[in-house]
Write an enzyme that holds these catalytic residues in place. Structure first.
Site, PDB file in Angstrom:
ATOM      1  N   ARG A 168      37.414  47.662  42.058  1.00 55.47           N
ATOM      2  CA  ARG A 168      37.285  47.667  40.594  1.00 55.47           C
ATOM      3  C   ARG A 168      35.852  47.923  40.134  1.00 55.47           C
ATOM      4  O   ARG A 168      35.388  47.351  39.145  1.00 55.47           O
ATOM      5  CB  ARG A 168      37.818  46.360  40.004  1.00 55.47           C
ATOM      6  CG  ARG A 168      39.265  46.061  40.375  1.00 55.47           C
ATOM      7  CD  ARG A 168      40.227  47.143  39.883  1.00 55.47           C
ATOM      8  NE  ARG A 168      41.585  46.875  40.319  1.00 55.47           N
ATOM      9  CZ  ARG A 168      42.156  47.416  41.399  1.00 55.47           C
ATOM     10  NH1 ARG A 168      41.479  48.290  42.145  1.00 55.47           N
ATOM     11  NH2 ARG A 168      43.392  47.129  41.730  1.00 55.47           N
TER      12      ARG A 168
ATOM     13  N   SER B  44      46.945  43.422  34.902  1.00 50.37           N
ATOM     14  CA  SER B  44      46.329  42.266  35.562  1.00 50.37           C
ATOM     15  C   SER B  44      45.091  41.844  34.776  1.00 50.37           C
ATOM     16  O   SER B  44      44.187  42.647  34.567  1.00 50.37           O
ATOM     17  CB  SER B  44      45.932  42.615  36.994  1.00 50.37           C
ATOM     18  OG  SER B  44      47.073  42.911  37.764  1.00 50.37           O
TER      19      SER B  44
ATOM     20  N   GLU C 190      39.374  41.338  34.601  1.00 49.12           N
ATOM     21  CA  GLU C 190      39.441  42.759  34.947  1.00 49.12           C
ATOM     22  C   GLU C 190      39.466  43.577  33.662  1.00 49.12           C
ATOM     23  O   GLU C 190      38.995  44.706  33.611  1.00 49.12           O
ATOM     24  CB  GLU C 190      40.701  43.028  35.782  1.00 49.12           C
ATOM     25  CG  GLU C 190      40.825  44.441  36.282  1.00 49.12           C
ATOM     26  CD  GLU C 190      41.972  44.611  37.265  1.00 49.12           C
ATOM     27  OE1 GLU C 190      42.819  45.495  37.014  1.00 49.12           O
ATOM     28  OE2 GLU C 190      42.030  43.882  38.264  1.00 49.12           O
TER      29      GLU C 190
END
EC number: 1.3.1.98
Length: 304
Positions: A177, A227, A297
């Site tokens: 990420r 998420s 995130e």
């Protein structure tokens, strides 16, 4: 003349009226369906428009934010001052042999469909990710044992000083990420992916399998940003949240999904504050019970 009119004058020679929206509700442009208005929302459809827009913003010290599909973003309730450049109309996809070049506003599911059409394998994992190419490269998006770093060849980006440069896969420094683009505040213009030839039936089967898995295990019936938290090393965020007793926990209109605790959802006309308060509460509980830090995130932007 108010500030929004000033902005419109600045961009009127570059855009058609239909590409300029004043006081656009960001709740209509992000998947969470929350967030206050932005002063001006622009929808460029050429690279030249994007480059010139950013140049104008920098020259006039106007804050700006580049938005893809709005799938991994939370806009605060007071909205965004300045300009949002939404790339949804900058979405061409071109296949040449085993490579596919996509503009940053192209949807991942459309790139996946193009790969399937040509019997190219490697992008099945992205068939249900609701994001755009630019956002996916920016954060090295992934799912179901696949991620952007496995298939990207290069990306054309705009650097902070306004230059268009091409970064190889290695130069993109893609990690979990994260990417060089994120660290250096670059803007993705296009991305080129390289695939292997495969059997169409098997590719279709995998796409169907992953689609069913998503529908079965993810709360797709509610607005969310996917998420909510990054995966903490050695753990799964959803499992920690469930073990903390937070399944179905609600704050205002926001809730921890009972279907997948890794998702915070807009269950009932939530505000951005509801969602942010719930994110903070979940973080505190998981830290208190397990000593593990959870980091969002989802990207949080705008003013309180």
């Amino acid at each position: 003349m108010n500030q929004n009119k000033n902005y419109r004058v600045l961009f009127s020679n570059l855009y058609k009226d239909t590409q300029i929206q004043e006081n656009a509700k960001m709740s209509e442009h992000i998947n969470f369906r929350v967030g206050g208005p932005v002063d001006i929302l622009l929808t460029p459809n050429t690279k030249e428009q994007i480059v010139e827009t950013i140049k104008i913003c920098k020259e006039n010290k106007i804050p700006f934010y580049v938005l893809g599909n709005g799938s991994n973003v939370l806009v605060k309730d007071s909205g965004i001052r300045g300009v949002v450049i939404k790339l949804s109309e900058f979405d061409n996809i071109v296949r040449t042999g085993n490579t596919i070049k996509a503009e940053s506003g192209a949807l991942l599911k459309d790139v996946s469909a193009e790969a399937l059409k040509a019997s190219l394998t490697g992008f099945e994992f992205a068939c249900g990710i609701p994001g755009s190419v630019g956002g996916a490269v920016f954060m090295n998006a992934g799912a179901y044992d696949g991620e952007i770093s496995f298939v990207i060849k290069e990306a054309e980006v705009m650097s902070e000083d306004g230059k268009i440069i091409t970064l190889s896969k290695d130069q993109l420094e893609l990690g979990y990420r994260t990417s060089a683009i994120m660290k250096k505040n670059y803007i993705v213009i296009t991305a080129t992916f390289c695939f292997e030839s495969g059997e169409k039936d098997k590719i279709e089967g995998r796409v169907s399998e992953l689609t069913n898995k998503r529908e079965e295990k993810q709360p797709l019936e509610f607005p969310s940003a996917g998420s909510t938290f990054k995966r903490p090393e050695g753990h799964f965020a959803g499992k920690l949240i469930q073990d903390a007793g937070l399944k179905d926990f609600t704050l205002g209109g926001a809730a921890v999904s009972g279907k997948h605790c890794g998702f915070i959802i807009n269950k009932s006309n939530a505000t951005a504050k509801d969602i942010l308060d719930l994110i903070e509460y979940v973080q505190k509980e998981v830290k208190k019970q397990f000593g593990v830090d959870l980091y969002p995130e989802v990207r949080i932007i705008g003013e309180d």
